[in-house]
Design an enzyme around this catalytic site. Sequence first.
Site, PDB file in Angstrom:
ATOM      1  N   TYR A 179     -60.325  64.519  33.353  1.00  0.00           N
ATOM      2  CA  TYR A 179     -59.891  65.379  32.264  1.00  0.00           C
ATOM      3  C   TYR A 179     -58.642  66.157  32.696  1.00  0.00           C
ATOM      4  O   TYR A 179     -57.633  66.188  31.990  1.00  0.00           O
ATOM      5  CB  TYR A 179     -61.013  66.338  31.868  1.00  0.00           C
ATOM      6  CG  TYR A 179     -60.694  67.176  30.654  1.00  0.00           C
ATOM      7  CD1 TYR A 179     -61.070  66.764  29.379  1.00  0.00           C
ATOM      8  CD2 TYR A 179     -59.999  68.380  30.781  1.00  0.00           C
ATOM      9  CE1 TYR A 179     -60.772  67.531  28.261  1.00  0.00           C
ATOM     10  CE2 TYR A 179     -59.688  69.152  29.676  1.00  0.00           C
ATOM     11  CZ  TYR A 179     -60.078  68.721  28.416  1.00  0.00           C
ATOM     12  OH  TYR A 179     -59.773  69.482  27.323  1.00  0.00           O
ATOM     13  N   ASP A 180     -58.723  66.756  33.888  1.00  0.00           N
ATOM     14  CA  ASP A 180     -57.603  67.562  34.374  1.00  0.00           C
ATOM     15  C   ASP A 180     -56.346  66.728  34.586  1.00  0.00           C
ATOM     16  O   ASP A 180     -55.235  67.173  34.296  1.00  0.00           O
ATOM     17  CB  ASP A 180     -57.987  68.257  35.682  1.00  0.00           C
ATOM     18  CG  ASP A 180     -59.036  69.333  35.444  1.00  0.00           C
ATOM     19  OD1 ASP A 180     -59.201  69.740  34.279  1.00  0.00           O
ATOM     20  OD2 ASP A 180     -59.701  69.742  36.414  1.00  0.00           O
TER      21      ASP A 180
ATOM     22  N   LYS B  25     -82.918  80.172  19.505  1.00  0.00           N
ATOM     23  CA  LYS B  25     -82.093  81.377  19.532  1.00  0.00           C
ATOM     24  C   LYS B  25     -81.519  81.522  20.932  1.00  0.00           C
ATOM     25  O   LYS B  25     -82.216  81.890  21.877  1.00  0.00           O
ATOM     26  CB  LYS B  25     -82.966  82.580  19.178  1.00  0.00           C
ATOM     27  CG  LYS B  25     -82.234  83.872  19.025  1.00  0.00           C
ATOM     28  CD  LYS B  25     -83.206  84.933  18.486  1.00  0.00           C
ATOM     29  CE  LYS B  25     -82.527  86.291  18.334  1.00  0.00           C
ATOM     30  NZ  LYS B  25     -82.022  86.802  19.598  1.00  0.00           N
TER      31      LYS B  25
ATOM     32  N   ARG C 296     -69.340  89.663  16.913  1.00  0.00           N
ATOM     33  CA  ARG C 296     -70.242  90.251  15.938  1.00  0.00           C
ATOM     34  C   ARG C 296     -69.963  91.744  15.776  1.00  0.00           C
ATOM     35  O   ARG C 296     -69.968  92.272  14.674  1.00  0.00           O
ATOM     36  CB  ARG C 296     -71.697  90.045  16.380  1.00  0.00           C
ATOM     37  CG  ARG C 296     -72.673  90.597  15.401  1.00  0.00           C
ATOM     38  CD  ARG C 296     -74.102  90.253  15.767  1.00  0.00           C
ATOM     39  NE  ARG C 296     -74.985  90.830  14.781  1.00  0.00           N
ATOM     40  CZ  ARG C 296     -75.328  92.106  14.764  1.00  0.00           C
ATOM     41  NH1 ARG C 296     -74.878  92.923  15.679  1.00  0.00           N
ATOM     42  NH2 ARG C 296     -76.130  92.565  13.816  1.00  0.00           N
TER      43      ARG C 296
ATOM     44  N   GLU D  18     -73.149  81.098  18.814  1.00  0.00           N
ATOM     45  CA  GLU D  18     -73.368  81.859  20.037  1.00  0.00           C
ATOM     46  C   GLU D  18     -72.498  81.284  21.148  1.00  0.00           C
ATOM     47  O   GLU D  18     -72.493  80.075  21.373  1.00  0.00           O
ATOM     48  CB  GLU D  18     -74.858  81.729  20.415  1.00  0.00           C
ATOM     49  CG  GLU D  18     -75.390  82.871  21.227  1.00  0.00           C
ATOM     50  CD  GLU D  18     -75.745  84.096  20.378  1.00  0.00           C
ATOM     51  OE1 GLU D  18     -75.504  84.071  19.137  1.00  0.00           O
ATOM     52  OE2 GLU D  18     -76.235  85.079  20.961  1.00  0.00           O
TER      53      GLU D  18
ATOM     54  N   CYS E 223     -84.357  89.746  65.846  1.00  0.00           N
ATOM     55  CA  CYS E 223     -83.955  89.660  67.250  1.00  0.00           C
ATOM     56  C   CYS E 223     -83.472  90.997  67.798  1.00  0.00           C
ATOM     57  O   CYS E 223     -83.091  91.093  68.966  1.00  0.00           O
ATOM     58  CB  CYS E 223     -82.842  88.631  67.415  1.00  0.00           C
ATOM     59  SG  CYS E 223     -81.284  89.161  66.698  1.00  0.00           S
TER      60      CYS E 223
HETATM   61 ZN   LIG Z   1     -80.957  88.386  64.500  1.00  0.00          ZN
END
Ligand SMILES: [Zn+2]
Length: 680
Positions: free
Chosen positions: A44-45, A127, A148, A186, A423
Amino acid sequence: MGAMASTSSSENPRDRIESLRRMLEQANRAYYVDAEPLMSDRDYDLRLAELGRLEVDHPEFDSDESPTRRVGGQPIEGFVSVEHAMPMQSIDNSYDPEDIASWFARIRKGLGIGEDQPGPVLCCDPKIDGVAISLRYRQGRLDQAITRGDGSRGDDVTAQARAIRAIPLRLDGSGEVPRLLEVRGEIYMSDDVFESVNEARALRDEPLFANARNVTAGTLKSLDPAVVADRRLSFIAHGRGVVEGVVPASYSDFVASIRAWGVPVSPDLRLVHDLEGLLECIDAFGGRRSELGYGVDGMVVRVDEFALQEKLGSTSKAPRWCVAFKYPADQGETVLEDVAWQVGKGGTLTPRATMQPIDLAGTTVRHATLHNIEEIRRKDIRIGDRVVVEKAGEIIPQVVEVRLDSRPADAQPIRPPTACPACEGPVEQEGPKLYCMNPECPAQLRERIAWFAGRNQMDIDGLGDKIVDQLVDRRLVLHLADLYSLTVEQVAELDGLAEKSASSLISAIGASRDRGMARLIASIGIRQVGQSAARTLAGSYPDIDALLEADEEALQALPDFGEITARLLHETLHSQRGRDLIDRLRRAGVRFTSDEHGLDEPSGRLAGKTMVLTGTMESGSRTELARRLEALGAKISGSVSAKTDILAAGANAGSKLEKARKLGIEIWDEKTLLTELGEA
Ligand SMILES: [Zn+2]
């Protein structure tokens, strides 16, 4: 005017422009309307870039609807508030199926339908959880997009909407399209895109977005359409506004028409004929909701026939002919009991919340991520707080909000650890994240071994968590490469391993030496380099030594490798730890050669030619030119050596040009390069 175009394509420029525009529109439609992609993003690009170049050379064929014009001009200066020609009303909603049943009884009564008569036909439409928008098409052309807003006024986001590939700039089938058509719908972001947006932000140490809806809303507020295009938003129509011209008789017919014109609609639209069918439809869809790959929080149910909708009319707030059933919340409130810091394979310390159990999206949730220390500070999260937890699809549950108003007096601030919990190594903050700085950290090693042994990496059967824990705890493995010097006797000592499985574990480890370069690269845990990037590398380089010779620029020219990935990969491979790892794995007898290299031997005019690009090119970025040369079969390398066949040198070329001259390598200037690319 420069040299006249003698294009190698048989089409004249006008036809080629037309056919590229059509091809790109069809690709968008195939992707967003039919969910059957026609071409890869890269194709596409490439076509979009070709179209862009042709349009620059032939301004006489300009068109506002060209796919190149989606992100056309400058960022806008601000938003203009616009009145909706027909208000965008909200919809009554309920979580309770009983309410839906009484709504159905009410509309039947309102329409004067008798007890024993059927009807009306209802249309169920998922929805989507996004940002509502109204698109106005005049004579089939996108003319204005308005959010909206408060329902009667919204922001003009036409420039932003044009940048969204899912929104057609021109409707297909001009003859039958109404003179004026407002499509409501939406704008949303798919889960995949949302995750990759957050991954990219994490890499740049920027705060993460809480959910896809927030990013969508934030993206539409961006004044720069290029940002919108980059975020790959989607669109699905869910209603109509003003229509001038022929209006179909029902919503389902309306949806079928706009779909035919190229507007994305939900594939899950259903017509139902009675209450039983309606509740079944709501229930059945609820079960599939988490598999959609985008957020859906309910089902909109409406009377299908427009004439009946009109008869029912609206209250001051919402239409009577429509109701939304909301699925049980993915969000809920609970109490944060504790925070533990987990050490990841790159040394990141990630805060993990333990909470009072809560039911979300059908599962009991006890843990959620708090992302990082900056997020904790920003939201001021404390132990003992009431928190809002959200779970979307397969994504890890997260704490999205704190109920500051109900904070108990004894809530405890969360203190970042001063030492690694695994540790006791030093902890440092880089950007928003904390890291254990001890390279020998056992927790990091555990994560790295588990990843290394995974099914998609070195696929070592039998190396489960319990075994890994013991190997690390007993200091039998201090480094990934130590796996290969384990003996049957050593692992037979471990809890939970019979002698027979000890020897099969050792042979499974031995067998993993031969997985080849692609899996090996994916297994050593380089940030941003997953399976597909590792396969690309194995396809491009015969072995790891060849990969080590590549510079950042060469890596950047690989398909789907951006600047960040190329840099991280190069840095990791050439760091002290990276070189050490490669040396040790080599000594352990792990195979470094590629199984994928040369498999799909490129065909094309430049097949088998190794090329280097250098200097400044007028006609485009080197990366872009490299991609086009690769499409013709050339292999692009970052440095000039005796193996180089051709050097393409733009303006101000330096040492590479000199070296190529010394080696007697064929040199192209930009004009020759463009001729070879079929342009000049
Ligand atoms: Zn560590």
